[in-house]
Motif scaffolding. Structure first.
Motif, short mmCIF file in Angstrom:
data_model
loop_
_atom_site.label_atom_id
_atom_site.label_comp_id
_atom_site.label_asym_id
_atom_site.label_seq_id
_atom_site.Cartn_x
_atom_site.Cartn_y
_atom_site.Cartn_z
N GLY A 1 0.82 -1.22 0.00
CA GLY A 1 0.00 0.00 0.00
C GLY A 1 0.84 1.26 0.00
O GLY A 1 0.52 2.23 -0.69
N THR A 2 1.94 1.25 0.78
CA THR A 2 2.82 2.42 0.84
C THR A 2 3.49 2.65 -0.50
O THR A 2 3.60 3.79 -0.99
CB THR A 2 3.88 2.23 1.93
OG1 THR A 2 3.24 2.04 3.19
CG2 THR A 2 4.79 3.44 2.02
N LYS A 3 3.96 1.52 -1.14
CA LYS A 3 4.58 1.65 -2.46
C LYS A 3 3.59 2.19 -3.49
O LYS A 3 3.92 3.05 -4.31
CB LYS A 3 5.13 0.30 -2.91
CG LYS A 3 6.31 -0.19 -2.07
CD LYS A 3 6.79 -1.54 -2.59
CE LYS A 3 8.00 -2.03 -1.78
NZ LYS A 3 8.47 -3.35 -2.25
N ALA A 4 2.35 1.70 -3.42
CA ALA A 4 1.34 2.16 -4.37
C ALA A 4 1.03 3.64 -4.16
O ALA A 4 0.89 4.40 -5.12
CB ALA A 4 0.06 1.32 -4.22
N LEU A 5 0.94 4.04 -2.86
CA LEU A 5 0.66 5.45 -2.56
C LEU A 5 1.79 6.35 -3.07
O LEU A 5 1.54 7.39 -3.68
CB LEU A 5 0.48 5.63 -1.05
CG LEU A 5 0.23 7.06 -0.55
CD1 LEU A 5 -1.08 7.60 -1.14
CD2 LEU A 5 0.19 7.09 0.97
N ASN A 6 3.03 5.92 -2.83
CA ASN A 6 4.17 6.70 -3.31
C ASN A 6 4.17 6.81 -4.83
O ASN A 6 4.47 7.86 -5.40
CB ASN A 6 5.47 6.08 -2.82
CG ASN A 6 5.65 6.22 -1.32
OD1 ASN A 6 5.03 7.07 -0.70
ND2 ASN A 6 6.50 5.38 -0.74
N ALA A 7 3.83 5.71 -5.48
CA ALA A 7 3.80 5.71 -6.95
C ALA A 7 2.72 6.64 -7.47
O ALA A 7 2.93 7.41 -8.42
CB ALA A 7 3.58 4.29 -7.46
N ILE A 8 1.54 6.58 -6.84
CA ILE A 8 0.43 7.44 -7.29
C ILE A 8 0.79 8.91 -7.12
O ILE A 8 0.57 9.74 -8.02
CB ILE A 8 -0.85 7.10 -6.50
CG1 ILE A 8 -1.35 5.70 -6.87
CG2 ILE A 8 -1.94 8.14 -6.76
CD1 ILE A 8 -2.49 5.21 -6.01
N ILE A 9 1.36 9.26 -5.96
CA ILE A 9 1.70 10.66 -5.70
C ILE A 9 2.77 11.15 -6.65
O ILE A 9 2.66 12.24 -7.24
CB ILE A 9 2.16 10.84 -4.24
CG1 ILE A 9 0.99 10.55 -3.28
CG2 ILE A 9 2.70 12.24 -4.01
CD1 ILE A 9 1.39 10.57 -1.82
N SER A 10 3.81 10.34 -6.83
CA SER A 10 4.92 10.78 -7.68
C SER A 10 4.51 10.88 -9.14
O SER A 10 4.82 11.86 -9.82
CB SER A 10 6.10 9.82 -7.53
OG SER A 10 5.71 8.50 -7.85
N ILE A 11 3.78 9.88 -9.62
CA ILE A 11 3.33 9.92 -11.02
C ILE A 11 2.32 11.04 -11.22
O ILE A 11 2.38 11.79 -12.22
CB ILE A 11 2.73 8.55 -11.43
CG1 ILE A 11 3.82 7.47 -11.42
CG2 ILE A 11 2.09 8.65 -12.81
CD1 ILE A 11 3.28 6.07 -11.63
N GLY A 12 1.40 11.18 -10.26
CA GLY A 12 0.41 12.25 -10.37
C GLY A 12 1.04 13.63 -10.36
O GLY A 12 0.68 14.51 -11.14
N PHE A 13 2.01 13.81 -9.46
CA PHE A 13 2.66 15.12 -9.37
C PHE A 13 3.47 15.40 -10.63
O PHE A 13 3.45 16.52 -11.17
CB PHE A 13 3.56 15.17 -8.13
CG PHE A 13 4.03 16.55 -7.79
CD1 PHE A 13 3.23 17.41 -7.06
CD2 PHE A 13 5.28 17.00 -8.19
CE1 PHE A 13 3.66 18.69 -6.75
CE2 PHE A 13 5.73 18.27 -7.89
CZ PHE A 13 4.90 19.12 -7.15
N GLY A 14 4.19 14.39 -11.12
CA GLY A 14 4.95 14.58 -12.35
C GLY A 14 4.05 14.88 -13.53
O GLY A 14 4.34 15.77 -14.34
N GLY A 15 2.94 14.14 -13.60
CA GLY A 15 1.99 14.40 -14.68
C GLY A 15 1.38 15.79 -14.59
O GLY A 15 1.18 16.47 -15.60
N MET A 16 1.11 16.21 -13.38
CA MET A 16 0.54 17.55 -13.19
C MET A 16 1.52 18.61 -13.67
O MET A 16 1.13 19.57 -14.37
CB MET A 16 0.21 17.76 -11.71
CG MET A 16 -0.35 19.14 -11.38
SD MET A 16 -0.28 19.51 -9.63
CE MET A 16 1.49 19.81 -9.44
#
Length: 782
Positions: free
Chosen positions: A692-707
């Motif tokens: 769950g922590t890895k998934a959360l980190n991935a979502i935040i990092s990918i989302g922020f980069g995409g933003m």
């Protein structure tokens, strides 16, 4: 006029220097000259042929924020009070404040407040008015907390600022709404569009927000609780802020906007109800107090409530009476505050239970207090100005509009009775203040100081105000047509034709005044027999407890909330920061349709010319991925540097050498800082994180980069404004004398911006240097 407003601010800059010099005279004399100059300047506008004056000085014209000043009868009344009472208070402070006090700080705060009040009453621009409005809250906070070694002073200062700043923010909301509706920042242009404001769906919000701003500043029920605690300030502050200036800023606001808001029945209901309730409750509570300044504090709240009620009535007579009483209240209340200061100064106490019989040793002070307190009580004597405006108040209460229905109609019916009730207690606390202090038998031996009459310098200011009470009472027409009539006309738009006279025959207002005197005398004489009622009303109920509970609850639960997320985990902090930025930015971009993607006007990529750029870009991507995968600290730092240096190379390839140099410096400094902090960096190692922590980190990092990617594309694709680049290209040589456009922009076009950036860096450098010196000093045991 701009110089008149800015003069207190200008002189305030030099007060610390003057106070440092070993002058043979008190610095208060220098300060007294400031309101004298202002008073003389504005006195030229007094007269029957007065005409409004408008002055415009540009400040930020692109946002319609300018120093636009408007002087009419309403602002002139307040300007004369601010400067006139300012002269007397500053002169009084020379004898009240000892030279051992921090006089430099006191007079700086005093002048800041004076200038802020002048700005409030003269500003025609809503945002300039709001700026000065908040300056009054800030400067009054400093004045109330002047004796900051006292816990009660700090408490009173904080309470006044929290409540008045809350009201200030409410006022800003109302002003913004009116700006949106009318499309102007000018107060008088807004007033000319009153129909548009009244008929707009935002009007209920405007009414509530503006009234909140006025009520908090003018201490209307239930926001009155800050004023008694503000009495911890030095007496000159109380005499100035809480009798003639700051507490009347709310009255000024209601009066200024009454042409717009007063057409609503709800304005009458809210303002009149709050004013009458404030008047009755504060007059009732004043009799309970034992501190002289506390009695005067509640009496001030009561008098402000009476004036607010008259402004709420909205009739021509009521507005005239309100304008007249604003002047009268300043004369007798300013005098009484100074009398309280003299009693405290000469006896060492303000506790009325320890006082009595002071007329024998303070005869001049007693005479001053006699005229002022009897005027405040509204005693029907021809040489007391308070009686005239009090009788006008009764008359206005009897002649309200007859078109009100429902609760408004009921309010119109009961107002005269409630007005008499509040005035009865006004009479009681006035007699209580005077007779308990100056009459009866006093045991002077038990006082902290052996009482004697104050020096003549301390008596001059309250004496002049008491003389003003008598002169206005004997010759009210001297200030009617040349002064008060213009004030009432500025509020209502109708020139009043009221004739101020002592005798109008035996009519209802006189009967109401005599009723007040009779029942007030009975209650004053029998006060010890009925004062037990305060154990039941208010009893344990206290709005101060509500305030304390709110402040304590905010501190408690905000602390608990802070501890929940401030747990020392850097990774959690980064997640929270990035998530907040991601959610807020994406939500805003979606709601404003900010995602614009367009590939027009892009440079074409052709082979093999673009091969160097492509190679550098691929290198940067691989380096970024490598930073994530490596487990070695030095390797991660160096690979991260590759990304930054690669960007510098791209700048060079795209012919932007200045940006390339800047990026090279930043990247070098950043990598250098990392290496300098190498010892303190945590070990890089594989962590057994949950899925769950890895998934959360991935979502935040990918989302922020995409933003960030979408923002970059959208910012390039969106053309909301014409590019300013062409302007710089055409004018850089002409205006800046240089051919390097970037340098001209930084040094000339944005010279102030660059200067302030350098200033910030300089301040930061000095702070770091100070911390280093402090650390060395502690380490050395010094």
């Amino acid at each position: 006029m701009l110089l008149a407003v800015l003069l207190p601010f200008i002189i305030a800059i030099f007060i610390p220097l003057i106070s440092k010099w070993k002058l043979k005279f008190h610095p208060g004399y220098v300060v007294t000259a400031v309101p004298v100059i202002i008073f003389i300047y504005f006195a030229q506008f007094l007269g029957k042929d007065f005409q409004s004056v408008t002055k415009n000085y540009q400040w930020i014209p692109s946002l319609n924020i300018n120093f636009d000043f408007y002087l009419d009868g309403l602002s002139l009344l307040f300007v004369m009070l601010i400067s006139g009472i300012g002269i007397l208070v500053s002169y009084y402070s020379v004898f009240y404040l000892h030279t051992s006090e921090k006089l430099g700080s006191f007079y700086v705060y005093f002048l800041l407040f004076m200038g802020s009040m002048l700005g409030v009453v003269l500003s025609d621009n809503i945002y300039v008015l709001y700026t000065f409005w908040e300056f009054t809250s800030l400067s009054s906070f400093l004045l109330i907390g002047f004796w900051n070694f006292k816990e009660r002073s700090r408490y009173g200062a904080l309470k006044s600022m929290l409540i008045t700043v809350f009201g200030g923010l409410s006022l800003l909301g109302g002003l913004v709404f009116m700006n949106i509706i009318t499309g102007t920042t000018s107060i008088h242009q807004m007033i000319s569009q009153q129909e548009a404001i009244l008929n707009h769906e935002f009007f209920p919000f405007i009414l509530v927000l503006v009234i909140l701003g006025a009520f908090t500043k003018s201490a209307q029920f239930p926001f009155h609780i800050w004023l008694p605690d503000a009495m911890e300030a030095p007496t000159p502050v109380s005499a100035y802020l809480h009798s003639a200036t700051m507490v009347k800023a709310g009255l000024y606001l209601i009066a200024r906007y009454s042409p717009v808001l007063g057409s609503s029945e709800w304005f009458f209901v809210i303002v009149s109800t709050a004013g009458i309730v404030t008047m009755c409750w504060a007059s009732y509570m004043a009799v309970r107090q034992t501190d002289l300044k506390a009695i005067l504090a509640f009496s001030t709240v009561s008098q402000l409530g009476m004036i607010m009620a008259m402004l709420g009535y909205g009739t021509e007579l009521a507005i005239f009476a309100a304008a007249f009483h604003i002047l009268n209240h300043a004369t007798f209340k300013g005098s009484l505050f100074m009398v309280a200061g003299i009693v405290d100064h000469e006896t060492g106490t303000r506790d009325i239970r320890k006082l009595g019989g002071l007329m024998a040793v303070l005869p001049v002070t007693a005479v001053i207090a006699l005229f002022a307190s009897f005027s405040m009580a509204g005693v029907p004597l021809p040489f007391l100005n308070g009686f005239y405006s009090k009788e006008l108040f009764f008359d206005a209460s009897l002649h309200l509009e007859h078109t009100y229905q429902g609760y408004a109609g009921l309010l119109r019916t009961i107002v005269p009775y409630v007005a008499v009730l509040g005035s009865i207690f006004t009479f009681v606390y006035s007699m209580y203040f005077f007779f308990e202090t100056f009459r009866g038998k006093g045991d002077f031996e038990k006082l902290p100081k052996r009482p004697h009459e104050a020096p003549i310098g301390m008596l001059i200011s309250p004496m002049l105000l008491s003389v003003g009470v008598v002169i206005i009472g004997l010759f009210p027409q001297l200030i009617n047509e040349p002064f008060i009539a213009h004030t009432a006309e500025a509020i209502s738009g109708i020139k009043p034709h009221e004739h101020i006279a002592f005798w109008h025959g035996i009519k209802p207002p006189l009967i109401m005044s005599l009723t007040v005197v009779v029942f007030g005398t009975i209650l004053a004489l029998s006060r010890p027999n009925w004062s037990f009622i305060y154990r039941f009303v208010p009893g344990v109920l206290n709005f101060n407890k509500v305030y304390d509970g709110i402040v304590h609850g905010v501190e408690k639960y905000s602390g608990m909330l802070t501890k929940r997320y401030m747990n020392g985990s850097l990774s959690r902090y980064v997640r929270l920061i990035l998530t907040a930025i991601l959610v807020i930015t994406v939500s805003f971009m979606f709601t404003t349709n900010g995602w614009t993607v367009s590939f027009d006007n892009l440079a074409a990529i052709s082979f093999p010319e673009a091969l160097p750029e492509i190679c550098v870009a691929v290198m940067m991507v691989l380096a970024a991925i490598g930073t994530i995968l490596t487990n070695n600290r030095i390797a991660a730092i160096l690979i991260l540097g590759v990304v930054g240096y690669g960007l510098s190379i791209l700048f060079v390839l795209y012919r932007a050498p200045d940006l390339a140099l800047t990026q090279l410096i930043i990247e070098t400094v950043t990598v250098g800082l990392f290496l300098l902090a190498f010892y303190h960096l945590p070990e890089l190692q594989k962590r057994n994180q949950s899925l769950g922590t890895k998934a959360l980190n991935a979502i935040i990092s990918i989302g922020f980069g995409g933003m960030m990617t979408m923002i970059a594309i959208s910012s390039h694709s969106s053309k909301w404004f014409d590019s300013i680049a062409e302007y710089f290209v055409k004018t850089s040589h002409k205006l800046g004398g240089g051919d390097n456009i970037v340098n001209v922009i930084l040094v000339d076009m944005r010279g102030l911006d660059t200067m302030f950036e350098i200033t910030v860096l300089g301040i930061a450098a000095m702070a770091i240097f100070g911390l280093i010196r402090l650390g060395k000093s502690k380490g050395g045991g010094n």
